[in-house]
Write an enzyme that holds these catalytic residues in place. Structure first.
Site, short mmCIF file in Angstrom:
data_model
loop_
_atom_site.label_atom_id
_atom_site.label_comp_id
_atom_site.label_asym_id
_atom_site.label_seq_id
_atom_site.Cartn_x
_atom_site.Cartn_y
_atom_site.Cartn_z
N GLU A 81 20.93 -16.79 40.19
CA GLU A 81 21.98 -15.78 40.00
C GLU A 81 21.37 -14.39 39.74
O GLU A 81 21.61 -13.80 38.69
CB GLU A 81 22.89 -16.19 38.85
N PRO A 82 20.59 -13.88 40.70
CA PRO A 82 20.05 -12.53 40.50
C PRO A 82 21.14 -11.48 40.65
O PRO A 82 22.13 -11.70 41.35
CB PRO A 82 19.02 -12.37 41.64
N GLY A 83 20.94 -10.36 39.98
CA GLY A 83 21.88 -9.25 40.12
C GLY A 83 21.15 -8.04 40.66
O GLY A 83 21.36 -7.59 41.78
N ARG A 84 20.23 -7.54 39.81
CA ARG A 84 19.50 -6.32 40.14
C ARG A 84 18.87 -6.35 41.53
O ARG A 84 18.94 -5.38 42.27
CB ARG A 84 18.39 -6.16 39.09
N TYR A 106 23.49 -1.92 37.43
CA TYR A 106 23.65 -1.60 36.00
C TYR A 106 23.74 -0.09 35.74
O TYR A 106 23.15 0.42 34.79
CB TYR A 106 22.50 -2.21 35.18
N CYS A 130 26.23 15.87 25.21
CA CYS A 130 25.89 16.28 23.85
C CYS A 130 25.21 15.13 23.12
O CYS A 130 25.75 14.58 22.16
CB CYS A 130 27.14 16.69 23.11
N GLU A 131 24.06 14.72 23.60
CA GLU A 131 23.29 13.63 23.01
C GLU A 131 21.82 13.87 23.31
O GLU A 131 21.46 14.16 24.46
CB GLU A 131 23.66 12.28 23.66
N ARG A 134 20.89 3.67 31.50
CA ARG A 134 19.69 2.83 31.38
C ARG A 134 18.51 3.54 30.70
O ARG A 134 17.84 2.92 29.88
CB ARG A 134 19.28 2.27 32.75
N TYR A 158 17.35 1.47 27.58
CA TYR A 158 16.15 0.64 27.78
C TYR A 158 14.90 1.48 28.04
O TYR A 158 13.92 0.93 28.56
CB TYR A 158 16.33 -0.28 29.01
C1 LIG Z 1 22.93 -15.16 32.50
C2 LIG Z 1 22.47 -14.10 33.42
N1 LIG Z 1 22.23 -14.41 34.70
C3 LIG Z 1 21.82 -13.49 35.59
C4 LIG Z 1 21.64 -12.17 35.22
C5 LIG Z 1 21.18 -11.18 36.25
O1 LIG Z 1 19.94 -10.67 35.92
P1 LIG Z 1 19.19 -9.70 36.93
O2 LIG Z 1 20.13 -8.61 37.29
O3 LIG Z 1 18.02 -9.21 36.19
O4 LIG Z 1 18.80 -10.51 38.11
C6 LIG Z 1 21.87 -11.80 33.90
C7 LIG Z 1 21.68 -10.41 33.48
O5 LIG Z 1 21.80 -9.99 32.39
C8 LIG Z 1 22.32 -12.79 32.97
O6 LIG Z 1 22.57 -12.48 31.71
#
Ligand SMILES: Cc1ncc(COP(=O)(O)O)c(C=O)c1O
Length: 403
Positions: free
Chosen positions: A267-270, A364, A336-337, A306, A310
């Site tokens: 389940e990648p996102g980034r 993100y 204003c930060e 970000r 981070y």
């Molecule tokens: C449970 C879980 N799965 C998958 C992801 C996706 O991570 P990434 O975007 O680094 O691939 C996250 C990101 O926070 C997560 O919390």
């Protein structure tokens, strides 16, 4: 060779068709290329799900869905958005560190079948709600493998200190309760150790812990059919950073799959979207501070939190090429930060009004954006054949909607 996306934006601006800044610009071809990389590496090994927290724009979700990818969500809101994008309930994985019963009801009504749990209480709640609804669900226990990958501490979710997952020592308690369950069937082990990880070792170390968990259940006559090995694949944000080497990860996951006859989920996102997005911004002020020029741009921590959250580095380049030497400049947003800073960059001498691109802004950023300082959420464009507006800028009225 100049990036096609950059060339298209330039052409549009040069033709006198200004673009209101700041705004998000996504590159369809780059997102498709990222999907192709994941598919090439993991075909025959894993089913891919997109962690939609990275980007919830409907057009982007549809683009990803049309490539045969599922969705990983963490809330009813994300389920709602995914259903609107066309994902079916059984194409959605619903994970979260803790949920309320009404959130589980919503998911079950939406046809979601896969859930994780990260505590004994949460496992019991899943069984209770599934029973009330008369629905059988498949559940994964998320383990905390006790691994600290080299990433920002806020992005590390697999260390023993982090709030995520169940400790390995708690697996016997999990075993005791799931044996009593009739509706929530334990089918899998889940592990996600963090985000923006650029070396294969942490993934391999984590999978050893997943194997330990599989063996534990096997010894206790529970067959594990699935593993969800999470996301976390990093992308180079700094020019000197290298791509993640997938091959040791692929070998490791393949072996695990074959040895235990598993369905592997990822389940990648980034990785899907980060480098497929930019923030287009303009210089709006310049001043000197501590002998360093400060370039103030019209994008800030509201559009990309970000760096503030981070210490993230996002490469910034002018849209057009400029002759002459580059100088060290501090780039800040207009909010204003004090935390509204992007860092120090080598940039040419720019004039107020000049355009810049903030790189790696596809993941993100918009999903973490806010309206702080009364700043409406900006518009989003998708670049493919042309430049298409895929979400309008929020109006001032929308800032007070529901009041
Ligand atoms: C449970 C879980 N799965 C998958 C992801 C996706 O991570 P990434 O975007 O680094 O691939 C996250 C990101 O926070 C997560 O919390």
């Amino acid at each position: 060779m100049e990036d096609k996306l950059v060339a298209k934006i330039k052409r549009r601006i040069q033709s006198g068709n200004d673009i209101d800044t700041p705004c998000y610009v996504y590159d369809r071809q780059k997102i498709l290329k990222n999907i192709a990389i994941l598919k090439k590496n993991f075909t025959d090994i894993a089913r891919l799900y997109f962690a939609v927290k990275a980007n919830t724009n409907l057009t982007i979700l549809k683009l990803i869905k049309d490539q045969g990818i599922g969705a990983e969500v963490v809330s009813p809101g994300e389920i709602f958005i995914c259903k609107k994008a066309g994902f079916k309930g059984n194409e959605i994985l619903y994970n979260n560190v803790a949920r309320k019963s009404e959130e589980i009801y919503y998911a079950l009504k939406s046809g979601v079948e896969f859930f994780n749990f990260e505590s004994i209480n949460q496992a019991i709640l899943l069984e209770q709600v599934a029973k009330e609804m008369g629905k059988c669900i498949k559940v994964f226990v998320r383990i905390n493998p006790g691994i600290f990958p080299e990433t920002h501490p806020h992005l590390s979710t697999g260390s023993t200190k982090s709030k995520f997952g169940i400790k390995m020592e708690e697996l016997s308690e999990v075993l005791r309760i799931i044996k009593k369950f009739r509706y929530a069937k334990l089918v899998g082990i889940h592990s996600h150790i963090g985000s923006q990880i650029l070396s294969p070792e942490p993934f391999i170390k984590a999978s050893r812990k997943v194997v330990e968990a599989i063996e534990f259940f096997k010894k206790n006559r529970i067959k594990i059919d699935f593993v969800n090995l999470g996301g976390g694949f990093g992308v180079p944000y700094r020019p000197e950073e290298k791509d993640l080497d997938f091959s040791p990860i692929v070998d490791c996951y393949r072996q695990m799959k074959q040895r235990y006859n598993l369905e592997v989920l990822l389940e990648p996102g980034r990785f899907f979207v980060a480098n497929g997005g930019y923030i287009l911004t303009r210089l709006i002020d310049k001043k000197m501070r501590n002998h360093l020029p400060v370039y103030m741009i019209d994008a800030g921590m509201t559009e990309n939190p970000r760096p503030a959250l981070y210490d993230a580095y996002h490469h910034i380049e002018p849209l057009f090429k400029y002759k002459g030497r580059r100088l060290k400049v501090r780039v800040t947003g207009p909010l204003c930060e004090n935390a509204d800073e992007f860092g120090v960059f080598n940039l040419p001498e720019l004039k107020i009004g000049d355009y810049l691109l903030i790189h790696n802004s596809g993941a993100y950023t918009r999903t973490m954006a806010s309206t702080y300082n009364g700043r409406p959420l900006p518009q989003e464009y998708l670049i493919d054949g042309g430049i298409k507006l895929i979400r309008k800028k929020q109006s001032l009225k929308e800032l007070i909607a529901n009041e």
